[in-house]
Design an enzyme around this catalytic site. Structure first.
Site, PDB file in Angstrom:
ATOM      1  N   SER A 291     116.249  86.199  34.994  1.00  0.00           N
ATOM      2  CA  SER A 291     115.352  86.079  34.067  1.00  0.00           C
ATOM      3  C   SER A 291     114.371  85.013  35.490  1.00  0.00           C
ATOM      4  O   SER A 291     114.749  84.559  35.607  1.00  0.00           O
ATOM      5  CB  SER A 291     115.887  85.256  33.287  1.00  0.00           C
TER       6      SER A 291
ATOM      7  N   TYR B 263     108.781  83.348  17.055  1.00  0.00           N
ATOM      8  CA  TYR B 263     108.962  84.060  15.602  1.00  0.00           C
ATOM      9  C   TYR B 263     109.805  83.112  15.255  1.00  0.00           C
ATOM     10  O   TYR B 263     109.680  83.173  13.317  1.00  0.00           O
ATOM     11  CB  TYR B 263     109.153  85.400  15.440  1.00  0.00           C
TER      12      TYR B 263
ATOM     13  N   PHE C 257     110.251  78.547  19.053  1.00  0.00           N
ATOM     14  CA  PHE C 257     109.070  79.532  19.936  1.00  0.00           C
ATOM     15  C   PHE C 257     109.251  81.012  19.265  1.00  0.00           C
ATOM     16  O   PHE C 257     110.072  80.527  18.436  1.00  0.00           O
ATOM     17  CB  PHE C 257     109.844  79.609  21.380  1.00  0.00           C
TER      18      PHE C 257
ATOM     19  N   LYS D 202     119.701  75.038  15.807  1.00  0.00           N
ATOM     20  CA  LYS D 202     119.004  76.169  15.809  1.00  0.00           C
ATOM     21  C   LYS D 202     120.051  76.729  16.446  1.00  0.00           C
ATOM     22  O   LYS D 202     120.469  77.787  16.474  1.00  0.00           O
ATOM     23  CB  LYS D 202     118.028  76.383  16.220  1.00  0.00           C
TER      24      LYS D 202
ATOM     25  N   ASP E 141     118.890  89.857  26.628  1.00  0.00           N
ATOM     26  CA  ASP E 141     116.739  90.866  25.992  1.00  0.00           C
ATOM     27  C   ASP E 141     117.233  90.580  24.150  1.00  0.00           C
ATOM     28  O   ASP E 141     118.309  90.284  23.617  1.00  0.00           O
ATOM     29  CB  ASP E 141     116.518  92.079  25.967  1.00  0.00           C
ATOM     30  N   SER E 142     115.771  89.733  23.570  1.00  0.00           N
ATOM     31  CA  SER E 142     116.457  89.545  22.533  1.00  0.00           C
ATOM     32  C   SER E 142     114.974  90.384  21.449  1.00  0.00           C
ATOM     33  O   SER E 142     113.862  90.298  22.265  1.00  0.00           O
ATOM     34  CB  SER E 142     116.963  87.999  22.138  1.00  0.00           C
TER      35      SER E 142
ATOM     36  N   HIS F 157     121.189  84.221  17.034  1.00  0.00           N
ATOM     37  CA  HIS F 157     121.664  85.217  17.426  1.00  0.00           C
ATOM     38  C   HIS F 157     122.235  84.588  18.536  1.00  0.00           C
ATOM     39  O   HIS F 157     123.137  85.321  19.399  1.00  0.00           O
ATOM     40  CB  HIS F 157     120.556  86.141  17.361  1.00  0.00           C
TER      41      HIS F 157
HETATM   42  P1  IMP Z   1     112.461  88.755  25.395  1.00  0.00           P
HETATM   43  O1  IMP Z   1     111.783  87.669  27.034  1.00  0.00           O
HETATM   44  O2  IMP Z   1     111.849  90.194  25.904  1.00  0.00           O
HETATM   45  O3  IMP Z   1     114.282  89.199  26.136  1.00  0.00           O
HETATM   46  O4  IMP Z   1     111.528  88.691  24.694  1.00  0.00           O
HETATM   47  C1  IMP Z   1     111.857  87.982  23.770  1.00  0.00           C
HETATM   48  C2  IMP Z   1     110.879  88.242  22.498  1.00  0.00           C
HETATM   49  O5  IMP Z   1     111.314  87.884  21.224  1.00  0.00           O
HETATM   50  C3  IMP Z   1     109.965  86.431  21.781  1.00  0.00           C
HETATM   51  O6  IMP Z   1     109.457  86.436  23.172  1.00  0.00           O
HETATM   52  C4  IMP Z   1     110.107  86.127  20.890  1.00  0.00           C
HETATM   53  O7  IMP Z   1     108.995  86.664  20.665  1.00  0.00           O
HETATM   54  C5  IMP Z   1     111.121  86.599  20.078  1.00  0.00           C
HETATM   55  N1  IMP Z   1     112.786  85.898  20.328  1.00  0.00           N
HETATM   56  C6  IMP Z   1     113.901  86.401  21.050  1.00  0.00           C
HETATM   57  N2  IMP Z   1     114.456  85.312  20.621  1.00  0.00           N
HETATM   58  C7  IMP Z   1     114.280  84.658  19.289  1.00  0.00           C
HETATM   59  C8  IMP Z   1     114.318  83.307  18.805  1.00  0.00           C
HETATM   60  O8  IMP Z   1     115.234  82.732  19.386  1.00  0.00           O
HETATM   61  N3  IMP Z   1     113.101  82.835  18.189  1.00  0.00           N
HETATM   62  C9  IMP Z   1     112.322  83.106  18.148  1.00  0.00           C
HETATM   63  N4  IMP Z   1     111.217  84.090  18.562  1.00  0.00           N
HETATM   64  C10 IMP Z   1     112.842  84.936  19.612  1.00  0.00           C
END
Ligand code: IMP
Length: 217
Positions: A14, A177, A175, A198, A75-76, A203
Site C-alpha cells: 500500500s 464514507y 475518512f 470504530k 482492498d475495501s 470491517h
Molecule cells: P482502497 O484504498 O482501494 O481500498 O479504497 C477504499 C475506499 O473505500 C476508501 O477510499 C473509502 O472511500 C472507502 N472505505 C473503505 N473503508 C472505509 C472506512 O472504514 N470508512 C469510510 N470509507 C471507507
C-alpha cells in the site's frame, strides 16, 4: 490448512500511509516487521479486479513478485443494498472529480488529496433519493486482505460491518464514507466515534481478527 506467517519481514502493498501505520501496529506484537511498498519504490498496480479479494490479491501478488518477500494488501469499500452493492470496489473512484470540480461548502473536512468524499457521499444520497422515499438505506463496509508468498501461495480474509446510511453526513472523524454510516446497534456515525471505538467494530478489524486467528496463532 492456512499457511502460517513466520516472524520476519513483510511488505505492505500500500502507498497509503494511514493503512501502513494501522497494519504495522497490528502486526508488531507477532514479530512481523513490515516495510511499505512505497519505501521499496514498488509501483502501484492498476486495480483491474472485479471483487475486493481480486484487487487485494493483485496488489499483494505484484509486491511479492517484485520484492521476493511475503506481501499483504487490503482492498475495501462501501456496498449499498439498494444500489446493487455499489459503489463497492469503486468506492475510492466515486470521490474523484471527472472534471475541474469546485468543492461545495459542505465538503469541507471530506477532501483527501485529489478525492472529495463530500461529492462521493452526495452521489450515494442522490442515487438513493431517485429510488423513492421508501428505499432501504442498509449498507455494509467490506475489507478484503490478501497475503501472498513469493512462491505464489495466497491466503484471503474478508471482514464486514453492517449498518445504515444517514443524511446529511455527521462527524469529522474517520475518512471516506464514515460520516454517513451508522453501524448496527449504534446511533452515531463512524465519523462521530473516537478512532478506537470504530477500530473495535470495523470491517478492517473483523478481517484482521480472521487473519491473526488463521495465520498468526
Ligand atoms: P482502497 O484504498 O482501494 O481500498 O479504497 C477504499 C475506499 O473505500 C476508501 O477510499 C473509502 O472511500 C472507502 N472505505 C473503505 N473503508 C472505509 C472506512 O472504514 N470508512 C469510510 N470509507 C471507507
Amino acid at each position: 490448512m492456512t499457511r502460517k506467517l513466520a516472524p520476519g519481514t513483510l511488505v505492505i502493498a500500500s502507498h497509503n500511509e494511514g493503512k501502513v501505520r494501522e497494519i504495522t501496529a497490528l502486526l508488531g506484537p507477532y514479530g512481523i516487521e513490515p516495510v511499505s511498498a512505497a519505501s521499496l519504490d514498488l509501483p502501484e498496480p492498476e486495480e483491474t479486479g472485479t471483487s475486493f479479494i481480486d484487487n487485494a490479491d493483485l496488489k499483494a501478488r505484484a509486491a511479492a513478485d517484485l520484492s521476493g518477500m511475503v506481501a499483504l494488501a487490503d482492498d475495501s469499500g462501501l456496498c449499498v443494498d439498494a444500489l446493487g452493492n455499489r459503489p463497492g470496489i469503486f468506492s475510492a473512484r466515486w470521490a474523484l472529480a471527472e472534471d475541474a470540480h469546485v468543492p461545495a461548502d459542505d465538503d469541507a473536512g471530506h477532501i483527501e488529496g485529489d478525492r472529495d468524499f463530500g461529492r462521493a457521499m452526495r452521489r450515494v444520497q442522490t442515487e438513493l433519493e431517485a429510488l423513492g422515499p421508501e428505499v432501504s438505506r442498509n449498507a455494509h463496509f467490506v475489507c478484503a486482505l490478501a497475503l501472498v508468498w513469493p512462491d505464489g501461495h495466497s491466503e484471503w480474509f474478508e471482514g464486514r460491518v453492517d449498518g445504515s446510511l444517514v443524511w446529511p453526513p455527521r462527524g469529522a472523524n474517520g475518512f471516506g464514507y464514515d460520516a454517513m454510516f451508522v453501524p448496527e446497534g449504534e446511533t452515531r456515525t463512524f465519523g462521530e466515534m473516537a478512532p478506537d471505538e470504530k477500530h473495535a467494530i470495523s470491517h478492517r478489524a473483523d478481517a484482521f481478527r480472521k487473519l491473526v486467528a488463521a495465520a498468526l496463532t
